[in-house]
Design a protein around this motif. Sequence first.
Motif, PDB file in Angstrom:
ATOM      1  N   ASN A 227      22.187  -1.832  -1.868  1.00  0.00           N
ATOM      2  CA  ASN A 227      21.533  -2.644  -0.831  1.00  0.00           C
ATOM      3  C   ASN A 227      20.236  -3.216  -1.399  1.00  0.00           C
ATOM      4  O   ASN A 227      19.817  -2.849  -2.506  1.00  0.00           O
TER       5      ASN A 227
ATOM      6  N   ALA B 287      10.990  -3.351   4.506  1.00  0.00           N
ATOM      7  CA  ALA B 287      11.664  -2.873   3.286  1.00  0.00           C
ATOM      8  C   ALA B 287      10.829  -3.135   2.035  1.00  0.00           C
ATOM      9  O   ALA B 287      10.846  -2.324   1.096  1.00  0.00           O
TER      10      ALA B 287
ATOM     11  N   LYS C 189      22.693 -12.297   5.456  1.00  0.00           N
ATOM     12  CA  LYS C 189      21.933 -13.031   4.444  1.00  0.00           C
ATOM     13  C   LYS C 189      22.687 -14.302   4.013  1.00  0.00           C
ATOM     14  O   LYS C 189      23.894 -14.427   4.251  1.00  0.00           O
TER      15      LYS C 189
ATOM     16  N   TYR D 168       8.936 -10.813  12.781  1.00  0.00           N
ATOM     17  CA  TYR D 168       9.371  -9.543  13.320  1.00  0.00           C
ATOM     18  C   TYR D 168       8.389  -9.197  14.426  1.00  0.00           C
ATOM     19  O   TYR D 168       7.224  -9.621  14.367  1.00  0.00           O
TER      20      TYR D 168
HETATM   21  C1  LIG Z   1      12.375  -9.294   2.799  1.00  0.00           C
HETATM   22  C2  LIG Z   1      13.404  -8.211   2.719  1.00  0.00           C
HETATM   23  N1  LIG Z   1      13.353  -7.331   1.708  1.00  0.00           N
HETATM   24  C3  LIG Z   1      14.267  -6.349   1.580  1.00  0.00           C
HETATM   25  C4  LIG Z   1      15.291  -6.192   2.490  1.00  0.00           C
HETATM   26  C5  LIG Z   1      16.225  -5.050   2.345  1.00  0.00           C
HETATM   27  O1  LIG Z   1      17.558  -5.425   2.169  1.00  0.00           O
HETATM   28  P1  LIG Z   1      18.743  -4.482   2.671  1.00  0.00           P
HETATM   29  O2  LIG Z   1      18.861  -4.618   4.148  1.00  0.00           O
HETATM   30  O3  LIG Z   1      19.939  -4.990   1.947  1.00  0.00           O
HETATM   31  O4  LIG Z   1      18.398  -3.095   2.248  1.00  0.00           O
HETATM   32  C6  LIG Z   1      15.388  -7.089   3.540  1.00  0.00           C
HETATM   33  C7  LIG Z   1      16.465  -6.940   4.541  1.00  0.00           C
HETATM   34  O5  LIG Z   1      16.510  -7.561   5.547  1.00  0.00           O
HETATM   35  C8  LIG Z   1      14.429  -8.125   3.661  1.00  0.00           C
HETATM   36  O6  LIG Z   1      14.461  -9.010   4.669  1.00  0.00           O
END
Ligand SMILES: Cc1ncc(COP(=O)(O)O)c(C=O)c1O
Length: 373
Positions: free
Chosen positions: A58, A91, A196, A320
Amino acid sequence: MIPFLDVQRMHAAHREALKTALMRVFDSGRYVLGSEVTAFETAYARYIGTDYCVGVANGLDALRLIFRAYMELGELAEGDEVLVPSNTYIASMLAISDNRLVPVPVEPRLSTFQLDEGLLEAALTKKTKAVLLVHLYGQCAYNEALDAFCIKHHLKLIEDNAQAAGACYLPAESPGLPRRTGSLGCAAGHSFYPSKNLGCLGDGGAVTTSDPALADMVRTLANYGSSRKYIFDRKGINSRLDELQAAILHVKLGYLDAENERRRALAQVYLDEVVHPEVRLPGVATNPSNVFHVFPVLTPRRAALQQYLAEKGVETVIHYPIPPHHQEAYKEWKDASYPISERIHREELSLPIGPAMTMEEMRYVAHCITNWK
Ligand SMILES: Cc1ncc(COP(=O)(O)O)c(C=O)c1O
């Protein structure tokens, strides 16, 4: 109802190709670490413009593993500080703090929502070792000034490309030679979460880099810390892209540029036709530097606009509602103040956008907003 994002409609356009890929993997009997992942990694590295791509589970793991790999390689150490936009998705922050590095939020520009490189200097300390640049909402956040700052202060430039698959940076001196986000720094994390721009049918992610030592280390760490079967060089984790997701992504990669082009054409409808004194449109470029993962507007009456659009059959989302520094998870920041981020989190509303939408749907949404009382 106009959904915020209709993934089923997006996939319907490629149904047969996706089914063929799914069945090929099903029939192969090989579901982890096989030829589908290798083929996708090769194709994605070529597409992004890096020497290496490592598929992982991920987007969060992709970023987490980049920082962890730099620590294993002795290039980052516990307590080092990483500058990161204060308005990013959580994240980005988690990837840093999970490695006992310290995320240091830096405000974005209100007009573009992207990191304001003019504020980096003030956030710099002796412990600053990296910048995590987030191409938020699908817009390239990179520029020459930011790059020069990183070079001057010996900072690693790491990209969070989770939201910007296919976006480009257009160098001022050679705009005809665009460089993709994900190839602009020393390493980048990508997310293939279903919503995405390049999404799979579950979770998926990747690291791109042209640094062979980093690529090897990420691959080792993501596979229990093993570089050869049953030999464990590091205390790793299990974070792998699986064969099914890789096969799906390989098919969808073939459509990504066309879908992003479509997103730009659709976004232009909002840019041209949304006219309202209380709705602020994003200061975005519509050239390849923006792939409109999200189309954000700002309004001081967000709840009212969201409610009104829902009554008109238009679904919207907030990216958000609470900034990272106001989250319980980061209570150490509870007294910090990032007024631009706070305003974005208070006023932002994301309008529907996706390659399967029609121009009529876009015009309807624009018309509704323009007539909002
Ligand atoms: C800016 C950003 N970074 C990292 C992530 C993390 O990705 P994942 O959901 O695949 O772990 C996201 C997920 O929405 C994100 O929007």
